[in-house]
Enzyme design. Structure first.
Site, PDB file in Angstrom:
ATOM      1  N   HIS A  89      -5.281   6.394  10.785  1.00 34.12           N
ATOM      2  CA  HIS A  89      -4.125   6.600   9.897  1.00 34.12           C
ATOM      3  C   HIS A  89      -4.496   6.559   8.428  1.00 34.12           C
ATOM      4  O   HIS A  89      -3.636   6.748   7.572  1.00 34.12           O
ATOM      5  CB  HIS A  89      -3.038   5.584  10.195  1.00 34.12           C
ATOM      6  CG  HIS A  89      -3.218   4.228   9.573  1.00 34.12           C
ATOM      7  ND1 HIS A  89      -4.409   3.543   9.570  1.00 34.12           N
ATOM      8  CD2 HIS A  89      -2.335   3.425   8.934  1.00 34.12           C
ATOM      9  CE1 HIS A  89      -4.241   2.384   8.964  1.00 34.12           C
ATOM     10  NE2 HIS A  89      -3.007   2.283   8.568  1.00 34.12           N
ATOM     11  N   GLY A  90      -5.742   6.266   8.114  1.00 28.46           N
ATOM     12  CA  GLY A  90      -6.119   6.179   6.707  1.00 28.46           C
ATOM     13  C   GLY A  90      -7.544   5.711   6.588  1.00 28.46           C
ATOM     14  O   GLY A  90      -8.348   5.910   7.507  1.00 28.46           O
ATOM     15  N   ASN A  92       0.815  -1.222   0.000  1.00 30.25           N
ATOM     16  CA  ASN A  92       0.000   0.000   0.000  1.00 30.25           C
ATOM     17  C   ASN A  92       0.853   1.279   0.000  1.00 30.25           C
ATOM     18  O   ASN A  92       0.335   2.358   0.261  1.00 30.25           O
ATOM     19  CB  ASN A  92      -0.960   0.008   1.196  1.00 30.25           C
ATOM     20  CG  ASN A  92      -0.242  -0.052   2.526  1.00 30.25           C
ATOM     21  OD1 ASN A  92       0.981  -0.126   2.567  1.00 30.25           O
ATOM     22  ND2 ASN A  92      -0.990  -0.032   3.606  1.00 30.25           N
TER      23      ASN A  92
END
Lengths: 476, 138
Positions: free
Chosen positions: A399-400, A203
């Protein structure tokens, strides 16, 4: 049996069999996704580790990981038998995200998509930053490794690969003290040599974006962000070096569990009491890996700056650099008392609120910048840490977007051509990576980042500053 | 994806490999074949043999250690392990394994692997052989 009780639209209490409680930040849709995998079971196991202070927490992007869930936050008190767990940090130590703001606007660049200047920029980046498996020639070799591990981003700046001002915009100044090179195996050094300045796979990405919307004018101005500005977001970590550090110490702590008096429900939760020689060794090796990751992002920053200058004649400065996977000793106020705690953030971002002494003076009254990338081809956010985050989550947020579909399912259900067509229709250039990786990292494999961000904003853990949308992606 | 004696298992973020064989060596051979298919993007055969010593005290440590050994060989040498040709008896220095493999094909489009994990790890006897399940962080 665990039981879930909704507290408000953004918070859920996970009642544990022994009477304790863990905390989940999620709306109903995100909670349903967490209940489909082992994320909440893993959170309950974290809550059973010794010396935990406050609840173990899952952020809205949380999903099943190993040991800790990804998106997990937990703090442990060394004065109360607290532990450090490599499984609470993860394999990609100090995987993180850095945002660069350029001095050009997207509008005047003209054509989007293939054949335009943004495609040229993506290709110029790809020529300078190796992606994918293993090691490549990066100009940083084995002889440089000790400096990298001790000094992190400062090592790179000292070599002319960056500017002194960059360091003030990196968490912990881009260098974690206490790196212990004796706690690092020969195998970790071998894997790390030749990987500084490489993106890796999975990722990891370098994404050219534009500021689509400013959500807080004053904060955006202070961070140097404006509508239509071209920015670059890069995501990578400590590469094979960090992976090997985690592997080595999980194995050794797993073997030592009996001697250390720990009963492990899952060997990936291998841990050591803070203050023990085993904990000191892990934290020393982890600090070396954290420094490797900061040096890596600094070298890549330099290469991206070269590409920006060559293709767009643009300059770029660092807005901020956040770490996702670390265990850090931090000072927090607990029930009115100041305590030193080992805060684990695994797939979570530090988000210190306004006034924190670790923030650079020019940003201290604002709070720490937080970067929340979405999946490939979707939006990302810039936000700020808050006092609520300090009070509730040890100054932490998501975080995402967080995965929702397995790589296996993504490969089965999506086609690379279909993903490429959708990105092309949106005017997004894609370079690097593999067709297989493209499918595995497709937007459909991730949660809706707008929904995730709405939870942290609704809960008051973050104050939103700007929404960014992609123009070109270099895939790892 | 699945191959002869192995198949991938779903995990939200990563990938599991289940492998089976009539004995431990054969199951490990299929496990490494499945790992090679993940790393290269398709099943790959190799014939070059390399001896390695895996730091392992039991079968679970052997599985984790063997996967980590394969990841390490690929990362530092570009050498892709594709199977297990031989398995010795464990000694004080570790578990001797003879890997079979080849250089990573230059056109390989696989999934990079960080490490083997202990989450969901199992090595069990079933009628007709040994079944291994291990999840890797990708």
């Amino acid at each position: 049996m665990t039981k879930l009780d909704r507290i408000d639209p953004w918070r859920v209490a996970l009642r544990l069999p022994g009477g304790g409680e863990a905390r989940v930040y999620a709306d109903d849709t995100l909670l349903a996704a967490m209940r489909r995998d082992r994320c909440l079971d893993q959170l309950a196991r974290v809550a059973a580790l010794p010396g935990l202070v406050g609840p173990a927490m899952a952020m809205p992007d949380a999903h099943q990981g190993y040991g800790f869930p990804i998106g997990g936050v937990a703090a442990f008190d060394p004065e109360d038998g607290g532990v450090v767990s490599p499984g609470g940090v993860g394999f990609d130590i100090n995987c993180g995200v850095r945002l660069l703001a350029t001095d050009v606007e997207a509008g005047p660049l003209g054509a989007r998509g293939d054949g335009g200047p943004l495609a040229d920029l993506a290709e110029a980046v790809l020529r300078r930053v190796p992606v994918g498996h293993g090691k490549r020639r990066t100009g940083v070799g084995r002889a440089d490794l000790a400096g990298v591990l001790r000094d992190g981003a400062a090592w790179a700046v000292g070599r002319g690969l960056g500017e002194e001002a960059d360091l003030a915009r990196v968490e912990s100044g881009g260098r974690l003290a206490g790196a212990d090179l004796d706690a690092v195996s020969a195998r970790a050094r071998e894997r790390g040599a030749g990987q500084v300045g490489t993106l890796g796979g999975g990722n990891h990405f370098i994404e050219v974006q534009r500021v689509e919307r400013v959500l807080d004018e004053e904060a955006a101005r202070r961070l140097g962000l404006a509508v239509d500005q071209v920015v670059v977001l890069l995501h990578t970590g400590s590469r094979g070096f960090g992976h090997q550090v985690c592997t080595d110490h999980v194995r050794e702590l797993g073997r030592a569990a009996g001697r250390l008096g720990l009963r492990l429900p899952d060997r990936q939760l291998a841990a050591a009491p803070l203050g023990s020689p085993e904990a000191r060794a892990y934290l020393g090796a982890m600090a070396a890996a954290a420094n490797f990751a900061w040096a890596n992002r600094q070298v890549i920053t330099h290469r991206v700056r070269e590409a920006l200058a060559e293709v767009l004649g643009a300059r770029a400065r660092v807005v901020w650099d956040v770490a996702h996977n670390l265990a850090k000793m931090e000072t927090h106020r607990v029930d009115g008392r100041v305590r030193r705690l080992c805060v684990h953030r695994k797939g979570a971002t530090r988000a210190f609120g306004p006034g924190h002494p670790e923030l650079p003076p020019e940003l201290r009254d604002l709070g720490q910048p937080v970067l929340i990338p979405g999946s490939m081809g979707t939006a990302s956010y810039v936000a700020l840490g808050t006092e609520t985050a300090m009070a509730e989550t040890w100054g932490s947020v998501c975080h995402g977007a967080g995965r929702v579909r397995s790589r296996t399912a993504a490969r089965k259900e999506l086609s690379p051509d279909g993903v490429l067509r959708r990105l092309a229709r949106a005017g997004v250039v894609v370079r690097g990576g593999s067709r297989r990786g493209l499918v595995e990292e497709a937007p459909e494999a991730y949660k809706d980042v707008d929904r995730v961000v709405a939870v942290v904003a609704g809960a008051g853990l973050a104050r939103l500053v700007a929404r960014l949308v992609p123009l070109a992606v270099v895939k790892g | 994806m699945a191959g002869n004696g192995w198949r991938f298992l779903a995990h939200t973020a990563d990938v599991g490999i289940e492998a089976r064989g009539p004995d431990l060596r054969a199951a490990l051979d299929r496990l490494v074949a499945g790992l090679a298919a993940l790393l290269a993007g398709a099943p790959v055969e190799g014939a070059e043999e390399r001896p390695v010593l895996v730091d392992a005290r039991d079968r679970e440590e052997l599985v984790v250690g063997l996967v980590d050994e394969c990841v390490y060989r690929l990362e530092v040498d570009g050498w892709l392990a594709t199977g297990v040709a031989g398995l010795g008896a464990p000694g004080p220095g570790g578990w001797p394994v003879r890997l079979r493999g080849r250089p990573l094909p230059p056109d390989a489009e696989g999934t990079p692997v960080k490490a083997a994990t202990w989450g969901g790890l199992s090595v069990r006897e079933e009628a007709g052989g040994v079944v291994i399940a291990v999840y890797v962080d990708t």
